[in-house]
Design a protein around this motif. Structure first.
Motif, short mmCIF file in Angstrom:
data_model
loop_
_atom_site.label_atom_id
_atom_site.label_comp_id
_atom_site.label_asym_id
_atom_site.label_seq_id
_atom_site.Cartn_x
_atom_site.Cartn_y
_atom_site.Cartn_z
N THR A 1 -4.54 3.51 13.01
CA THR A 1 -4.82 4.50 11.95
C THR A 1 -5.17 3.80 10.64
N PRO A 2 -6.31 3.17 10.54
CA PRO A 2 -6.65 2.46 9.29
C PRO A 2 -6.86 3.39 8.11
N ASP A 3 -7.25 4.63 8.35
CA ASP A 3 -7.57 5.55 7.25
C ASP A 3 -6.50 6.61 7.02
N TRP A 4 -5.39 6.52 7.71
CA TRP A 4 -4.39 7.57 7.61
C TRP A 4 -3.01 6.98 7.34
N GLY A 5 -2.32 7.56 6.38
CA GLY A 5 -0.89 7.31 6.25
C GLY A 5 -0.17 8.32 7.12
N THR A 6 1.00 7.98 7.63
CA THR A 6 1.66 8.87 8.58
C THR A 6 3.07 9.22 8.14
N TYR A 7 3.57 10.28 8.75
CA TYR A 7 4.92 10.76 8.46
C TYR A 7 5.56 11.19 9.77
N GLY A 8 6.80 10.75 10.00
CA GLY A 8 7.52 11.23 11.16
C GLY A 8 7.06 10.62 12.46
N ARG A 9 7.30 11.34 13.54
CA ARG A 9 7.11 10.84 14.88
C ARG A 9 5.68 11.06 15.37
N LEU B 1 0.81 -1.21 0.00
CA LEU B 1 0.00 0.00 0.00
C LEU B 1 0.85 1.27 0.00
N CYS B 2 2.15 1.10 0.24
CA CYS B 2 3.09 2.22 0.21
C CYS B 2 2.72 3.32 1.21
N VAL B 3 2.22 2.92 2.39
CA VAL B 3 1.90 3.89 3.44
C VAL B 3 2.35 3.32 4.78
N ASN B 4 2.47 4.22 5.76
CA ASN B 4 2.79 3.82 7.13
C ASN B 4 1.52 3.87 7.97
N LYS B 5 1.38 2.91 8.86
CA LYS B 5 0.27 2.90 9.81
C LYS B 5 0.83 2.83 11.22
N ILE B 6 0.11 3.44 12.18
CA ILE B 6 0.52 3.38 13.58
C ILE B 6 -0.17 2.19 14.25
N TRP B 7 0.63 1.42 14.98
CA TRP B 7 0.12 0.25 15.70
C TRP B 7 0.44 0.42 17.18
N ALA B 8 -0.35 -0.26 18.02
CA ALA B 8 -0.08 -0.32 19.45
C ALA B 8 0.03 -1.78 19.86
N ARG B 9 0.98 -2.07 20.72
CA ARG B 9 1.18 -3.44 21.21
C ARG B 9 1.13 -3.42 22.73
N ASN B 10 0.22 -4.21 23.30
CA ASN B 10 0.10 -4.32 24.75
C ASN B 10 1.30 -5.11 25.28
N ILE B 11 2.04 -4.53 26.22
CA ILE B 11 3.26 -5.16 26.70
C ILE B 11 2.97 -6.48 27.40
N HIS B 12 1.83 -6.58 28.07
CA HIS B 12 1.52 -7.79 28.86
C HIS B 12 0.86 -8.87 28.01
N SER B 13 -0.16 -8.51 27.23
CA SER B 13 -0.87 -9.51 26.42
C SER B 13 -0.24 -9.75 25.06
#
Length: 718
Positions: free
Chosen positions: A229-237, A210-222
């Protein structure tokens, strides 16, 4: 002038290039001793950087970092505590002074009547054993009473006990325990951070298809992962608010009517808790069409600190989420900002910047933008003087940590750099620390690219399925599992020169199609930013670590000392000994031509130039920051209209007044500067990185085999 003198308890012998104390001698580079001698001649007076450079390096163009390295060598030889600066004192933006007693050997000999044999005068051992007496008014020895001696001993013991049992909890060093993977996919992950409560790891994942970046979250315990961000490509921090409720990031998209840039930058907020359960609710806070924004970080009072690029210069702004307004926090009129990080516990901002003297600085600010301190970054010998760094706050007291690739270093608030003991087998990013300070996130991985030689005169187009294996279509000329790039044909020969990381760091290699040879021996964490053959095919000019080095086929080298770091080397004319470069001057990137014999720098323009070449008839062609083709005109530079939509980040090659390039639709084309004839040639694979060279029969390309980056977690020993 005397060839020998005393600096406090240190005996300096210029005839031997030595500094001696207690019978222990250390050999010092002559230029460093020349700096010390000039400071000694102006004892306890501030000597400017310019005066030292003029005195020690007359008629030579050197960078201010050269002087800084000499000062570091002297301090090391004098065993000086950098914070106390008991010998050589730094005066910010002014110069240096030598703050100790100086006794010249000719003065000492004169006091003794000049009767001592000259042979003894040049012996450092004998000189140390007969250090000059103090002046007469200080010659009486003070004899302390035994009561005073007992008191001093008692105070020392109390001090030792206090130090041992009441040392602050701030650690002076980090002890690393282990490194373990957090993600293990075939995708590229980067920009990892912790949530403020330390329960989640947030990171970007690059989706190749898809040539885009997505933000993900990972639960440290589970260990559960959620795409935020399913609808957004991102840039930077990205950054989470201190209460952990609002995620802010920058989205980049094509501008429908670009004015000064190809993309628009949107500052977007997202409800983090809703996004975790698959109900993302996003809101555009701010949109920039004519300026770039980067690196948003929550600070205090619901404000964000953000880097903003205006007129090619980065500044730090404060954006108020409550008021939807912004103001400038920090800006350099004669410099540029590179990176920044924020410490919530101390409510301070550390900014890495280029100042007008060409040096890299660490500027400490409070959250209102008030400058608390500003110091040049004092690089040790292990770090190339022009390397850019991205340090983050750490558990170390008043020190940040950054990576140069396979090594970690700490950076104090006053600019001192120290090496940390954590060698890595692969390059890694600067660590981002957990709120408890006992672990940190970093990106570790490898980039695999290959070089291929393709026949230029292929009559018809190749069927190019979008998911075809690029290595099967273009067989590799120099296969390795690491990064190979920048292939160039040897003039009037059968060699191909290229850069490769197959030996661990960027090095120059050559091949005749059968055998390989490593030509360069650059140090660890070297990065190469362009190279060219000489016209006779007997040497290569290389931009390694932003400095120019000429390497001959027999392995001998010649270094060129430029006053400014070289961002990109475009083309070398070895006959006239000129080179087209992108330079950083006072923090601003400028397009220039350098005559290496001087060296003399001629700034061509102050545009951001992505690539440039001169044709055989002397015409200059360059790509601007929007990948548009330009050439000089009678009054001003002119766009090449026929190539208005043909530029791309894949560069171009100029041979016999014909431009060859690959456009954004992956089509190889040519354009004749003399006839104004544009000719589409054929379709190329989408995974081609760059077109790097061309000769009468073939073209050289670099293509991506795989690009794997993963989030890893570094644990500290308690």
């Amino acid at each position: 002038m005397a060839l020998q003198y005393w600096v406090g308890d240190f005996f300096v012998d210029l005839s031997r290039n030595q500094i001696t104390r207690n019978g222990q001698s250390r050999t010092i580079p002559p230029k460093a001793l020349a700096v010390l001698t000039y400071l000694a001649k102006h004892q306890r007076k501030v000597v400017s950087h310019d005066d030292l450079l003029t005195e020690v390096w007359p008629n030579t163009v050197v960078t201010p970092n050269t002087l800084q390295r000499s000062i570091a060598q002297l301090r090391k030889a004098l065993g000086e505590d950098r914070k106390l600066q008991s010998y050589i004192r730094t005066h910010a933006k002014q110069g240096y002074s030598l703050e100790c007693d100086i006794v010249w050997e000719d003065d000492y000999s004169a006091k003794k009547g000049g009767t001592e044999p000259q042979e003894k005068a040049i012996s450092p051992e004998s000189q140390v054993n007969r250090k000059p007496k103090q002046p007469d008014h200080q010659s009486q020895v003070f004899k302390p009473s035994r009561y005073l001696v007992s008191s001093i001993v008692g105070l020392v013991l109390l001090g030792f006990i206090g130090f041992k049992f009441y040392t602050p909890k701030h650690t002076s060093q980090l002890i690393f325990d282990r490194l373990q993977a957090v993600t293990a996919t075939d995708r590229k992950e980067f920009a990892p951070t912790y949530s403020p409560d330390g329960q989640y790891i947030l990171f970007h994942r690059y989706l190749d298809k898809l040539c885009v970046n997505k933000i993900w979250a990972r639960n440290i315990h589970s260990q559960k992962e959620t795409q935020l961000t399913p609808d957004w490509g991102t840039y930077g921090r990205h950054t989470l608010s201190p209460d952990g409720k609002t995620l802010v990031f920058i989205a980049a998209e094509d501008c429908t009517k670009p004015l000064t840039q190809n993309v628009c930058y949107d500052l977007v907020s997202l409800d983090f808790q809703k996004a975790l359960v698959g109900q993302p609710s996003a809101n555009v806070l701010m949109r920039c069409k004519n300026s770039a924004i980067s690196n948003p970080v929550w600070i205090n009072d619901n404000n964000l600190a953000i880097l903003q690029k205006v007129s090619r210069r980065w500044r730090l702004i404060n954006y108020s989420v409550n008021n939807n307004t912004s103001r400038v926090l920090y800006d350099l009129e004669d410099g540029n900002l590179v990176y920044f990080d924020y410490s919530k516990s101390e409510d301070i901002i550390a900014v890495i910047s280029n100042h007008q003297d060409g040096q890299l600085y660490i500027d400490m600010l409070d959250s209102s933008g008030q400058v608390l301190s500003s110091h040049p970054v004092d690089y040790p010998d292990e770090i190339p003087e022009h390397m850019r760094i991205s340090p983050n706050f750490s558990p170390l007291n008043e020190r940040l940590i950054f990576s140069t690739g396979r090594r970690f270093f700490s950076l104090s608030y006053d600019g001192k750099v120290n090496k940390l003991n954590l060698p890595l087998d692969q390059p890694a990013s600067s660590p981002y620390f957990h709120p408890d300070g006992q672990r940190a996130l970093l990106i570790k991985g490898r980039y695999d690219s290959d070089i291929a030689s393709i026949p230029l005169s292929q009559p018809e187009a190749i069927s190019m399925p979008s998911e075809a294996d690029v290595s099967k279509i273009y067989p590799s000329t120099t296969r390795s599992i690491l990064e190979d790039d920048d292939g160039i044909f040897q003039p009037n020969g059968n060699l191909i020169a290229f850069t490769s990381r197959r030996s661990g760091d960027d090095q120059v290699w050559i091949t005749d199609g059968r055998d390989l040879q490593q030509l360069s021996q650059f140090p660890m964490d070297t990065n190469i930013y362009g190279m060219n053959w000489s016209a006779d095919g007997q040497s290569i000019l290389v931009n390694a670590n932003k400095s120019l080095t000429q390497i001959y086929l027999d392995g001998s080298i010649k270094n060129f000392s430029l006053a400014h770091p070289v961002n990109r080397q475009f083309q070398w004319d070895s006959v006239n000994n000129t080179v087209l470069l992108s330079l950083t001057i006072k923090g601003i990137t400028k397009f220039a031509e350098v005559y290496l014999e001087g060296p003399e720098v001629k700034v061509i323009n102050e545009k951001q130039v992505n690539w440039a070449q001169r044709s055989e008839d002397g015409r200059l062609i360059y790509l601007d920051h929007m990948n548009r083709f330009w050439q000089p005109g009678p009054a001003e530079d002119q766009l090449i209209e026929k190539l208005a939509l043909q530029g791309s980040e894949k560069r171009f090659v100029l041979k016999e007044n014909v431009i060859y390039s690959i456009n954004r639709d992956n089509q190889l084309w040519s354009y004749d500067l003399k006839t104004d004839n544009f000719n589409p040639i054929r379709e190329m694979h989408k995974d081609i990185d760059y077109l790097t060279d061309i000769n009468q029969e073939s073209l050289l390309i670099t293509y991506v085999v795989s690009a794997k980056k993963e989030v890893t977690e570094l644990f500290l020993r308690e």
